[in-house]
Design an enzyme around this catalytic site. Structure first.
Site, PDB file in Angstrom:
ATOM      1  N   TYR A  59      -6.321  -3.071  13.032  1.00  0.00           N
ATOM      2  CA  TYR A  59      -7.246  -2.038  12.567  1.00  0.00           C
ATOM      3  C   TYR A  59      -8.673  -2.253  13.065  1.00  0.00           C
ATOM      4  CZ  TYR A  59      -3.446  -0.191   9.845  1.00  0.00           C
ATOM      5  OH  TYR A  59      -2.256   0.384   9.486  1.00  0.00           O
TER       6      TYR A  59
ATOM      7  N   ASP B 220       0.808  -1.210   0.000  1.00  0.00           N
ATOM      8  CA  ASP B 220       0.000   0.000   0.000  1.00  0.00           C
ATOM      9  C   ASP B 220       0.845   1.267   0.000  1.00  0.00           C
ATOM     10  OD1 ASP B 220      -2.434   1.479   0.277  1.00  0.00           O
ATOM     11  OD2 ASP B 220      -2.114   1.614   2.440  1.00  0.00           O
TER      12      ASP B 220
ATOM     13  N   GLU C 231       1.324  -0.892  13.922  1.00  0.00           N
ATOM     14  CA  GLU C 231       0.349  -0.125  13.140  1.00  0.00           C
ATOM     15  C   GLU C 231      -1.002  -0.171  13.834  1.00  0.00           C
ATOM     16  OE1 GLU C 231      -0.139  -1.025   8.940  1.00  0.00           O
ATOM     17  OE2 GLU C 231       2.028  -1.265   8.674  1.00  0.00           O
TER      18      GLU C 231
ATOM     19  N   GLU D 218       3.657  -7.782   7.408  1.00  0.00           N
ATOM     20  CA  GLU D 218       2.404  -8.447   7.058  1.00  0.00           C
ATOM     21  C   GLU D 218       2.548  -9.590   6.072  1.00  0.00           C
ATOM     22  OE1 GLU D 218      -0.623  -5.496   6.174  1.00  0.00           O
ATOM     23  OE2 GLU D 218      -0.782  -5.067   8.310  1.00  0.00           O
TER      24      GLU D 218
HETATM   25  C1  BDP Z   1      -1.221  -2.373   6.481  1.00  0.00           C
HETATM   26  C2  BDP Z   1       0.103  -2.130   5.808  1.00  0.00           C
HETATM   27  C3  BDP Z   1       0.351  -0.683   5.461  1.00  0.00           C
HETATM   28  C4  BDP Z   1      -0.930  -0.031   5.000  1.00  0.00           C
HETATM   29  C5  BDP Z   1      -1.904  -0.052   6.150  1.00  0.00           C
HETATM   30  C6  BDP Z   1      -3.235   0.598   5.780  1.00  0.00           C
HETATM   31  O1  BDP Z   1       1.175  -2.662   6.528  1.00  0.00           O
HETATM   32  O2  BDP Z   1       1.366  -0.603   4.505  1.00  0.00           O
HETATM   33  O3  BDP Z   1      -0.733   1.254   4.504  1.00  0.00           O
HETATM   34  O4  BDP Z   1      -2.163  -1.374   6.533  1.00  0.00           O
HETATM   35  O5  BDP Z   1      -4.112  -0.103   5.300  1.00  0.00           O
HETATM   36  O6  BDP Z   1      -1.851  -3.334   5.720  1.00  0.00           O
HETATM   37  O7  BDP Z   1      -3.373   1.801   5.955  1.00  0.00           O
END
Ligand code: BDP
Length: 605
Positions: free
Chosen positions: A474, A167, A512, A418
């Site tokens: 997330y 991404d 993240e 990931e």
């Molecule tokens: C994860 C990735 C990252 C993406 C992020 C997203 O590690 O590179 O930019 O999520 O979705 O999958 O914002």
């Protein structure tokens, strides 16, 4: 000349390093004619482009921005007559992703891997006291045989385009500084340091590799230029009395000077700045100089307007000012090793780095962020290209660690982002990568990898290899977003309880978590994408982090908005930045400032 290329190109009484940055000749190779038409002798046309920079965002037409294939660069350079008898090379900070280098029309080197430096030996290829020509064919095609992984699609009109399995935009070209270097035939190839603290004193264990047999001596100077310790031999220990330790927010650096001499005659001299500190994992804590440190900061990108992923000294400065302002102490070099200048800056500022190799896209998907939790399986690690990919990945790990091992700022290695670790076929591959990192790092820093959403306590087949766990999560964004946020919190806690059972005595950090947020949207009550929702999402995440003792850090995604491939999930890029792409704060920046300034260094320690 394998390892010497990783030493930062510095000048000294015996060494030269001249910048080759500036405007270079440039051409796309749309008809793939460069090779057969002899462009190695000179690139046709009058087009010029800045180096370092990504080539994509200068132009106003889409075919050039999306161009996938070979591009050619050329410049002339002068080699002084006084350098005759020395080793001469051209050192590229990187070439993304593969480069064939020609000097005066002759093949000089081929290099794969777009985020690490390489030195092209040109001693025998150049004319002295004269101008010479270097031509570089850079290829930006993605594949599954190299990191980062992706594919090339050929459109019906014959044009190629990049399909990254990751991404961020596939920026490419000569994106980092290029230097013309000269050093003596007998020279310092490489050096390593590791530390032991002894009360107020410190021991600096060092090794130096040279290309000859003349004696080596080393000296350590403090910031007042006072000699702090000295020793001789290619291996040894410096005893530093009352050592000023390098620490978070206190980037104290000693100068480490290496000399090779023949009696009174100096043969080679190389100096670098090092910081005295230790890093280790003890139970649930990450220890810096024996004291727990809670990581606060970001996943970042090298990404800015116009220059793309090109090293931008101004953006670097601003980024560090923003990180200090907000109270951050750490960032991860997602998703590739960054420009060396950035590590040098982190060394000075006392900011910690989790250094990540470009192993991203090891899950066959153009939207892993959305598909990771859907149960999708791509059997990535059973593909026939795996042996080739592994060989390249091992080389990149070795090169990254060789390049970055002496930076005090680097406290850990992230070896994947990931990957698809839900299948047992990943384990053997991971073992080799983790072993390599331990083998080549003289400081034996902790190793980790950033786990995708579906790699949970009961599904991840590689978690046991990590010295500390790193989760990309997330909940409340890709999963149960908006008014479902309360369910997201419950699901999040359920997963965390699973980790407590599985791995209670190991630090776990978040590499993240984040929510896309438009800097233009305010809405009361919140909706997803508004600044209000970003804060609600963050408050929920932090409530969860704060209730688990083994959570040892939070690196929010992302420091700033950044460019991605266009698509229905992205509004001209990823908008999870706490700062905009222009490095101005969104509302969440003040929220973080308050939180991070109030969390003690040893929070949870
Ligand atoms: C994860 C990735 C990252 C993406 C992020 C997203 O590690 O590179 O930019 O999520 O979705 O999958 O914002």
């Amino acid at each position: 000349m394998r390892t010497c290329q990783m030493l930062y190109p510095a000048e000294s009484s015996s060494r030269r390093a001249v910048s080759m940055d500036g405007m270079w000749k440039f051409s796309l190779d749309e008809r793939q004619e460069g090779e057969k038409n002899g462009w190695k002798n000179g690139v046709p046309g009058r087009e010029m482009i800045p180096v370092p920079a990504s080539f994509q965002d200068f132009y106003t037409d889409k075919d050039t921005r999306e161009y996938t294939g070979d591009v050619w660069y050329e410049t002339d350079f002068f080699v002084p007559g006084e350098w005759e008898g020395m080793e001469v090379g051209i050192r590229f900070g990187c070439a993304t992703h593969c480069a064939q280098v020609y000097v005066n029309g002759k093949e000089a080197a081929y290099h794969e891997g777009g985020f690490l430096p390489f030195l092209v030996p040109v001693t025998e290829l150049v004319a002295y006291n004269a101008f010479n020509k270097v031509v570089v064919r850079v290829n930006n095609e993605l594949s599954e045989t190299r990191i980062p992984c992706g594919a090339v699609k050929v459109l019906k009109n014959g044009k190629k385009m990049s399909k990254p399995y990751f991404d961020f935009y596939n920026y490419s070209g000569l994106q980092r500084p290029v230097k013309l270097v000269a050093f003596p035939r007998e020279h310092v190839e490489d050096y390593s340091v590791r530390f032991e603290l002894d009360g107020a004193d410190a021991l600096v264990h060092y090794t130096v590799e040279t290309t000859g047999e003349h004696p080596v001596s080393v000296e350590l100077y403090d910031e007042e230029q006072k000699l702090a310790a000295s020793a001789s031999g290619k291996e040894g220990t410096l005893h530093v009395a009352d050592a000023h330790r390098w620490d978070v927010g206190d980037g104290y650096l000693y100068e480490f000077r290496i000399r090779i001499a023949d009696g009174e005659k100096l043969i080679d001299e190389y100096a670098d700045r090092i910081g005295i500190r230790t890093v280790e994992i003890a139970g649930r804590n990450i220890l810096l100089n024996g004291r727990p440190v809670y990581l606060k900061g970001f996943g970042k990108h090298e990404d800015s307007d116009i220059a793309g992923r090109g090293f931008n000294i101004n953006v670097m400065k601003r980024d560090f000012e923003c990180m200090k302002w907000i109270g951050a102490n750490c960032f991860r070099t997602s998703h590739y090793p960054y420009s060396e200048e950035i590590y040098r800056m982190a060394d000075r500022e006392g900011i910690l780095i989790i250094d990540e190799v470009a192993a991203v896209g090891m899950f066959r998907s153009l939207m892993n962020f959305a598909e990771a939790s859907s149960g999708k399986q791509t059997s990535f690690f059973t593909s026939p290209t795996i042996p080739q990919l592994l060989a390249h990945h091992l080389q990149c790990v070795e090169d990254m660690i060789c390049r970055d091992k002496n930076h005090p700022s680097v406290i850990a290695w992230s070896l994947f982002n990931e990957p698809e670790t839900t299948d047992v076929s990943s384990t053997a591959y991971f073992e080799k990568i983790f072993e390599k990192a331990a083998e080549v790092d003289p400081q034996k820093r902790p190793r980790t990898f950033a786990m995708i959403g579906n790699s949970g306590p009961d599904t991840c087949k590689c978690q046991h290899l990590c010295d500390f766990l790193s989760l990309n999560r997330y909940y409340g964004w890709y999963l149960l977003g908006g008014y479902e946020l309360s369910d997201a919190e419950e699901a999040f806690r359920q997963e965390m309880d699973g980790w407590v059972k599985k791995s209670p005595e190991r630090p776990l950090i978040f590499t993240e978590y984040g929510a896309d947020t438009s800097a233009a949207e305010h809405k009361l009550p919140s909706v997803m994408w508004s600044q209000e929702y970003q804060e609600e999402y963050l408050e929920m995440s932090h409530r969860v982090f704060d209730s688990y003792d083994f959570v040892a850090g939070e690196l929010v995604w992302n420091f700033a908005d950044f460019q991605t491939t266009e698509g229905i999930m992205r509004v001209n890029g990823n908008k999870k930045g706490i700062f905009t792409r222009q490095r101005q704060p969104k509302a969440a920046a003040w929220y973080f400032k308050k939180r991070w300034e109030s969390l003690p260094r040893d929070y949870k320690g």
